[in-house]
Write an enzyme that holds these catalytic residues in place. Structure first.
Site, short mmCIF file in Angstrom:
data_model
loop_
_atom_site.label_atom_id
_atom_site.label_comp_id
_atom_site.label_asym_id
_atom_site.label_seq_id
_atom_site.Cartn_x
_atom_site.Cartn_y
_atom_site.Cartn_z
N SER A 1 18.46 -0.18 30.09
CA SER A 1 19.61 0.56 29.86
C SER A 1 20.75 -0.31 29.34
O SER A 1 21.84 0.42 28.71
CB SER A 1 20.07 1.55 31.14
OG SER A 1 19.14 2.33 31.56
N ARG A 2 20.79 -1.65 29.53
CA ARG A 2 21.73 -2.24 29.28
C ARG A 2 20.90 -3.78 29.08
O ARG A 2 20.09 -4.24 29.57
CB ARG A 2 23.04 -2.31 30.16
CG ARG A 2 22.65 -2.65 31.49
CD ARG A 2 23.62 -2.52 32.43
NE ARG A 2 23.89 -1.09 32.78
CZ ARG A 2 23.61 -0.39 33.65
NH1 ARG A 2 22.59 -0.86 34.32
NH2 ARG A 2 23.86 0.85 33.75
N ILE B 1 19.82 -7.75 28.74
CA ILE B 1 18.53 -8.13 27.94
C ILE B 1 17.52 -7.28 27.51
O ILE B 1 17.18 -6.94 26.30
CB ILE B 1 17.87 -9.23 28.86
CG1 ILE B 1 18.79 -10.35 29.09
CG2 ILE B 1 16.50 -9.80 28.21
CD1 ILE B 1 18.49 -11.38 30.22
N GLY B 2 17.04 -6.19 28.43
CA GLY B 2 16.18 -5.38 28.14
C GLY B 2 16.62 -4.35 27.12
O GLY B 2 15.73 -4.12 25.97
N LYS C 1 16.20 4.24 35.95
CA LYS C 1 16.80 5.24 36.85
C LYS C 1 18.13 5.89 36.62
O LYS C 1 18.72 6.61 36.89
CB LYS C 1 17.05 4.68 38.36
CG LYS C 1 15.76 3.93 38.88
CD LYS C 1 16.12 4.07 40.48
CE LYS C 1 17.35 2.81 40.59
NZ LYS C 1 17.40 2.46 41.95
N TYR D 1 15.21 -14.35 46.68
CA TYR D 1 15.27 -14.12 45.31
C TYR D 1 14.01 -14.91 44.53
O TYR D 1 13.47 -14.46 43.73
CB TYR D 1 16.43 -14.27 44.53
CG TYR D 1 16.56 -13.94 43.37
CD1 TYR D 1 16.42 -12.83 42.67
CD2 TYR D 1 17.13 -15.25 42.26
CE1 TYR D 1 16.45 -12.48 41.39
CE2 TYR D 1 16.95 -14.92 40.96
CZ TYR D 1 16.88 -13.72 40.53
OH TYR D 1 16.82 -13.32 39.13
#
Length: 276
Positions: free
Chosen positions: A14-15, A17-18, A37, A163
């Site tokens: 949605s924002r 890098i993708g 989502k 992580y």
């Protein structure tokens, strides 16, 4: 090869890098299906899956917004079937969805640990697996996961164990699929930047505005991803790639245009985690 007419199924996007990867592909005439989502706007973050797909179409590609959660097996199956139904196949899976929390082991909430494992590792495995039967029919099938090389030095193993485990898990899934499906001609590689990238994750998890100023733009990641995805799949698989190395191999010598703050010397950019 080109991505014109090829179909990409991406988790998240949605924002950041993708979205940059999606738009780079769209400018070449690709179809982009996005499983995310973000059905409604976030109070602090720009973009939804719907606005992202609007931008994909404006950039010259065809787009399909799929509201769903990569942690939900039914949503993953539906995303694969919808993408195949809309575009007739799947040529590329981009495992972009990821959760970050750099807390130490004693401070990391159990729920956040589970979330990182579910989205980063399990999500990468399940989305890739669901698409594999369709990828086998593609001319030049690729799986690309946005995760780092497996650097097992104590510096990174102990920096943020929860992580690190989640991101290395994404890489292990990808390398495993590369080995398992090499004979089917499906490439599976990972891609990671040498410097931090100016995204919300960097701003809110790594260092705020100060870190954003010493980062590169998401476009550097997107240009490298494009170069990976147009390579012959049978010849380029099972690799943990670095963004800048990919671009140098493609003939890029000047990275100044990628600085988040124009004019920032390369030597002042902040190195990304997991790389020595």
């Amino acid at each position: 090869m080109s991505l014109a007419g090829k179909t990409i199924l991406m988790s998240g996007g949605s924002r950041g890098i993708g979205l940059a990867i999606a738009l780079r592909a769209a400018r070449e005439g690709a179809n982009v299906a996005m499983l995310a989502k973000t059905d409604t706007p976030h109070p602090k973050l720009e973009g939804t899956v719907h606005t992202a797909i609007e931008q994909v179409r404006a950039a010259g590609g065809q787009g399909l917004a799929i509201v769903g959660d990569v942690r939900d097996d039914d949503d993953v199956t539906e995303a694969v079937l919808k993408t195949q139904g809309e575009f007739g196949g799947i040529d590329v899976v981009v495992n972009n969805a990821s959760v970050i929390d750099l807390s130490g082991s004693l401070e990391l909430p159990a729920k956040k640990y589970d979330l990182m494992q579910d989205v980063n590792v399990r999500g990468t495995f399940m989305l890739s697996r669901a698409a594999l039967p369709i990828l086998k029919e593609a001319e030049n099938p690729h799986i690309l996961s946005l995760s780092p090389p497996l650097n097992i030095t104590p510096r990174w193993l102990g920096a943020h164990t929860g992580y690190t485990l989640a991101k290395y898990g994404m890489t292990m899934v990808t390398l495993g699929l590369a080995a398992e499906f090499r004979s089917d001609g499906i490439a599976a590689n990972t891609l990671w930047p040498a410097t931090t990238i100016a995204t919300a994750a960097v701003q809110f998890a790594l260092g705020g505005d100060r870190m954003m100023k010493v980062s590169r733009t998401p476009e550097v990641y997107a240009d490298a991803a494009y170069e990976v995805l147009v390579r012959p799949a049978r010849e380029h698989t099972g690799q943990t790639l670095i963004v800048e190395d990919v671009l140098r191999d493609a003939g890029v010598t000047d990275f100044a245009k990628y600085a988040a703050v124009p004019g920032t010397p390369d030597g002042e950019l902040y190195p990304d985690i997991f790389l020595d």
